[in-house]
Scaffold this active site. Structure first.
Site, mmCIF file in Angstrom:
data_model
loop_
_atom_site.group_PDB
_atom_site.id
_atom_site.type_symbol
_atom_site.label_atom_id
_atom_site.label_comp_id
_atom_site.label_asym_id
_atom_site.label_seq_id
_atom_site.Cartn_x
_atom_site.Cartn_y
_atom_site.Cartn_z
ATOM 1 N N LYS A 190 0.802 -1.164 0.007
ATOM 2 C CA LYS A 190 0.104 0.145 -0.070
ATOM 3 C C LYS A 190 0.942 1.371 0.133
ATOM 4 O O LYS A 190 1.882 1.389 0.544
ATOM 5 C CB LYS A 190 -0.963 0.024 1.285
ATOM 6 C CG LYS A 190 -1.999 1.013 1.434
ATOM 7 C CD LYS A 190 -2.956 0.795 2.537
ATOM 8 C CE LYS A 190 -3.701 2.051 2.595
ATOM 9 N NZ LYS A 190 -4.763 1.769 3.825
ATOM 10 N N SER A 220 -9.252 2.421 3.328
ATOM 11 C CA SER A 220 -8.394 3.142 2.373
ATOM 12 C C SER A 220 -7.322 2.408 1.586
ATOM 13 O O SER A 220 -6.771 2.650 0.861
ATOM 14 C CB SER A 220 -7.476 4.285 3.518
ATOM 15 O OG SER A 220 -6.589 3.421 4.206
ATOM 16 N N SER A 226 -9.684 0.566 7.566
ATOM 17 C CA SER A 226 -9.048 0.557 6.391
ATOM 18 C C SER A 226 -8.696 -0.654 5.783
ATOM 19 O O SER A 226 -8.448 -0.696 4.581
ATOM 20 C CB SER A 226 -7.976 1.497 6.234
ATOM 21 O OG SER A 226 -8.426 2.646 6.414
#
Length: 469
Positions: free
Chosen positions: A81, A156, A180
């Protein structure tokens, strides 16, 4: 609407990460071939999904050719990520305000992630600073949900979830500061475990905060992959103060006391599909011999304001101390409207922050008292089904978007402020064919309880597969 996936008859086939690693170890195909298959799959779906923040294929190819991987996922293609430092890649944080400077070194979790043997092909997308629950932007295309590209993939960790769900890679890095990992797992039909605080290497900036909200992990298509990931991290770094989880390989024999929560903290009712999914899962648990009892929320509505005060502090910190937090080249003028709006919200109520921190710690004590009577708390992961792209538009009216956001994610933040582990499982679906996540919480250090239950539920209610639609 477009339904997108990359599953095919290449070497990755329909394997999970454990399956790919075992095939590589058995000599069925080399890591280089696995990497090429994953890159081909990414190239097939990413033009539609827009889930890659940075492509790092040439270095990944070189690593695969050298074949120096070790760990439970040796040679398995994956993604990191893009809010986590990976040497040589810019840590873009999803924001145009962040300078495109390659990270000088890996951060601690990156070392742990690579220690499992994964081959990182690039970085996945997230919304600016991970502050919202949809991977949408004001300056680029949104990251889309492969089940239906008109819909949000969550956030996210949206880019990771979209590409794992689409079959491009078997598992990918995710992290969780308010849901997230679990939110995009629910939206994209994946397994998403937020471990106990401290179980994985902390995010350096977050670890210095009064309450460390953020925890690293992965999103995966099988319970097995998540269980093996956690076990391999434990092999690398035993955690002081937490009971070892060990390698969980199947369902547990113990029948659990399950607290059922059906009312969001906002007071708004669940939508029809989500309520039906939760009732169905409570019935399944009872059929399996677990004791399910509906209970009131263990925290009160004051928690919303307390968490929002602390969460808004993050946006304020990015806006006003971005250069110190992120590094040279940070351009405050290029912040997105949602981050600015959240920062302004903090400024309006900054004086409440000390009392809000105290309130969050008291809420932790109340939540943990629930585990004197119950082993697991069950709820939906989200208060309603996955919204369409634009419903949480970061360029929209801030107050309206913020109100929608709070209503949507009302179940997940309590695990971040308390540090307790929580797991979203893709156990249901909506009337229009989108996944619905069911959420399970246990006390600190009780990941084994969650994983054993997850194996049992996966066997009883096999997860829907995107390639079968």
């Amino acid at each position: 609407m477009k339904h997108v996936h990359a599953f095919g008859d290449d070497v990755l086939a329909e394997h999970d990460a454990v399956g790919v690693a075992r095939a590589i170890a058995a000599g069925e195909f080399p890591a280089a071939e696995a990497a090429e298959a994953a890159l081909t799959r990414i190239d097939a779906v990413n033009p539609v999904l827009a889930a890659i923040a940075y492509d790092d294929r040439e270095r990944a190819r070189a690593r695969a050719g050298a074949n120096g991987f070790s760990g439970i996922f040796a040679g398995v293609p994956s993604l990191i990520k893009n809010n986590t430092d990976f040497a040589g890649l810019p840590t873009g944080q999803g924001s145009a305000a962040v300078a495109q400077r390659p990270a000088a070194k890996h951060e601690p979790f990156t070392e742990e992630f690579l220690g499992t043997g994964v081959n990182v092909l690039g970085a996945s997308t997230l919304p600016p600073f991970g502050l919202t629950a949809t991977t949408e932007f004001v300056d680029r295309e949104p990251t889309r949900n492969p089940w239906n590209t008109d819909f949000s993939c969550g956030a996210s960790s949206g880019g990771s979830a979209a590409l794992v769900a689409a079959g491009a890679v078997p598992l990918a890095h995710a992290n969780d500061g308010g849901g997230s990992i679990r939110i995009p797992a629910a939206a994209c039909g994946l397994v998403g475990l937020k471990p106990t605080r401290g179980r994985t290497a902390p995010v350096p900036a977050s670890a210095k905060s009064p309450i460390d909200l953020v925890c690293n992990g992965v999103v995966s298509r099988s319970v097995r992959d998540t269980a093996y990931f956690l076990a391999d991290l434990e092999r690398q770094r035993p955690v002081k103060g937490l009971e070892p989880v060990g390698l969980v390989e199947g369902a547990g024999a113990r029948r659990l006391r399950v607290a059922l929560i059906v009312d969001p903290i906002t007071g708004q009712p669940l939508d029809t599909d989500t309520a039906r999914a939760l009732t169905d899962m409570a019935e399944l648990l009872s059929e399996l011999g677990h004791r399910v009892e509906q209970v009131p929320l263990p925290v009160d509505q004051a928690y919303i304001r307390q968490f929002v005060d602390y969460w808004a502090l993050l946006a304020f910190s990015f806006e006003y101390t971005g250069r110190a937090l992120i590094g040279p080249g940070f351009d405050r003028a290029r912040l997105d409207p949602f981050t600015r709006g959240l920062s302004r919200r903090f400024l309006r109520g900054f004086y409440r922050l000390p009392s809000s921190i105290i309130g969050l710690k008291r809420a932790t004590a109340r939540l943990r008292r629930s585990f004197a009577d119950f082993d697991v708390i069950m709820s939906p992961t989200l208060a309603h089904t996955t919204p369409e792209i634009g419903y949480l538009d970061p360029a929209g009216d801030f107050d309206e978007i913020f109100d929608r956001l709070v209503r949507y994610v009302s179940f997940t933040p309590a695990n971040n402020s308390s540090g307790t582990p929580a797991l979203s499982l893709p156990l249901a679906g909506s009337a229009d064919g989108l996944p619905i996540g069911i959420h399970f919480t246990a006390d600190l250090g009780e990941e084994r309880t969650l994983l054993e239950l997850a194996y049992e539920l996966e066997a009883a209610r096999p997860f829907a597969r995107i390639q079968d639609l």
